[in-house]
Design an enzyme around this catalytic site. Structure first.
Site, PDB file in Angstrom:
ATOM      1  N   GLY A  20       0.907  -1.242   0.070  1.00  0.00           N
ATOM      2  CA  GLY A  20       0.057  -0.041   0.022  1.00  0.00           C
ATOM      3  C   GLY A  20       0.805   1.312   0.126  1.00  0.00           C
ATOM      4  N   LYS A  21       2.182   1.379  -0.375  1.00  0.00           N
ATOM      5  CA  LYS A  21       2.951   2.473  -0.502  1.00  0.00           C
ATOM      6  C   LYS A  21       2.422   3.320  -1.299  1.00  0.00           C
ATOM      7  CE  LYS A  21       6.988   1.000  -1.675  1.00  0.00           C
ATOM      8  NZ  LYS A  21       6.699  -0.409  -1.826  1.00  0.00           N
ATOM      9  N   LYS A  43       9.343   8.981  -7.792  1.00  0.00           N
ATOM     10  CA  LYS A  43       9.736   7.623  -7.916  1.00  0.00           C
ATOM     11  C   LYS A  43      10.906   7.441  -8.514  1.00  0.00           C
ATOM     12  CE  LYS A  43       8.114   3.317  -7.252  1.00  0.00           C
ATOM     13  NZ  LYS A  43       7.449   2.660  -6.385  1.00  0.00           N
ATOM     14  N   GLY A 118       9.546  -1.312  -3.042  1.00  0.00           N
ATOM     15  CA  GLY A 118       9.765  -2.687  -2.121  1.00  0.00           C
ATOM     16  C   GLY A 118      10.112  -1.900  -0.641  1.00  0.00           C
ATOM     17  N   GLY A 176      -1.058   0.209   5.606  1.00  0.00           N
ATOM     18  CA  GLY A 176      -1.287   0.201   4.258  1.00  0.00           C
ATOM     19  C   GLY A 176      -2.617  -0.097   3.641  1.00  0.00           C
ATOM     20  N   PRO A 206      -7.863   2.268   4.704  1.00  0.00           N
ATOM     21  CA  PRO A 206      -8.534   1.115   4.563  1.00  0.00           C
ATOM     22  C   PRO A 206      -8.404   0.241   3.300  1.00  0.00           C
ATOM     23  CG  PRO A 206      -9.801   3.045   4.662  1.00  0.00           C
ATOM     24  CD  PRO A 206      -8.571   3.389   4.435  1.00  0.00           C
ATOM     25  N   ALA A 207      -8.639  -1.024   3.329  1.00  0.00           N
ATOM     26  CA  ALA A 207      -8.325  -2.006   2.155  1.00  0.00           C
ATOM     27  C   ALA A 207      -8.972  -1.588   1.066  1.00  0.00           C
ATOM     28  CB  ALA A 207      -8.598  -3.475   2.738  1.00  0.00           C
ATOM     29  N   GLY A 208      -8.624  -1.507  -0.156  1.00  0.00           N
ATOM     30  CA  GLY A 208      -9.616  -1.134  -1.232  1.00  0.00           C
ATOM     31  C   GLY A 208      -9.614   0.419  -1.419  1.00  0.00           C
TER      32      GLY A 208
END
Length: 238
Positions: A20-21, A43, A118, A176, A206-208
């Site tokens: 989840g970064k 990035k 990573g 994450g 939250p997930a999603g």
């Protein structure tokens, strides 16, 4: 590095990959944008994405809004940056290049978010350069993105030890991907993660969340992040 940039630089790392970064980076960016700050997302090395496909910076921008996007290099295979660069026959991006780009962006933005690939010590190049080295060159604090469930305490503690051994500041930890129905381990980890990291827990996304429509994501991002990241989340309410 010589001189201090005008803007703030925050390095975002994880205790592993796929945790989840990018979504956390987008949430931090969205909250900063909502506060009227100019934001850049950097990035240094994008791996596992072909030319022309959207990478992590594009995803962060899609969710957060009008951020400046900067990707220094792209390697098609989903491997550590040093390995992916070597196999592609392309020059790697070292810590000094990443730090230089971050400073240049910080001279033109209020906040620069540097998202690693990573974990903290994944190699950028064959000399052993890592995201930790870039953070050291920048003198920038590091935000650690961790998993919610069983096993996360060990990985978070190892990341925290590596940061302290290098004299780096851990700003805090963000979970994450917080499950809709957290199990016992996840609920206990809300209490235990700060001790493992020796740093505060600064949020839980939250997930999603990455599947939300961008306006919904931006409207809700502040509820996932604690005040040091510009939000109003509190672990006591989770």
């Amino acid at each position: 590095m010589n001189g201090q940039p005008d803007g703030e630089i925050l390095v975002v790392t994880g205790t592993g990959t796929g945790i989840g970064k990018t979504v956390v980076t987008a949430a931090v960016a969205a909250v900063a944008l909502a506060a009227g700050r100019s934001v850049a997302v950097l990035k240094p090395a994008q791996t596992g994405v072909a030319a022309g496909e959207p990478g992590d910076v594009a995803e962060a921008a899609r969710l957060a809004g009008a951020v400046t996007r900067c990707e220094l290099a792209r390697f098609p295979e989903p491997l550590a940056p040093a390995t992916a660069a070597r196999r592609a026959g392309l020059p790697p991006v070292g810590p000094a290049e990443a730090a230089k780009a971050a400073v240049e962006l910080a001279d033109r933005h209020d906040l620069v978010l540097v998202e690693g690939a990573g974990g903290l010590l994944v190699r950028f190049d064959d000399t052993g350069g890592t995201l930790a080295d870039a953070a050291a060159l920048l003198g920038a604090p590091v935000l650690v993105v961790a998993e919610a469930g069983l096993g996360t305490l060990n990985l978070t503690a190892l990341t925290g030890e590596a940061l302290r051994a290098r004299g780096l500041i851990t700003l805090g930890v963000v979970i994450g991907s917080w499950p809709a129905d957290p199990d016992l381990a996840a609920r206990c980890n809300v209490t235990d993660l700060p001790s493992a990291a020796d740093a505060p827990l600064l949020g839980a996304v939250p997930a999603g969340a990455g599947a939300l429509a961008p306006p919904d994501f931006r409207a809700r991002a502040g509820s996932w992040l604690a005040p040091p990241l510009g939000g109003h989340w509190s672990a006591l309410t989770e």
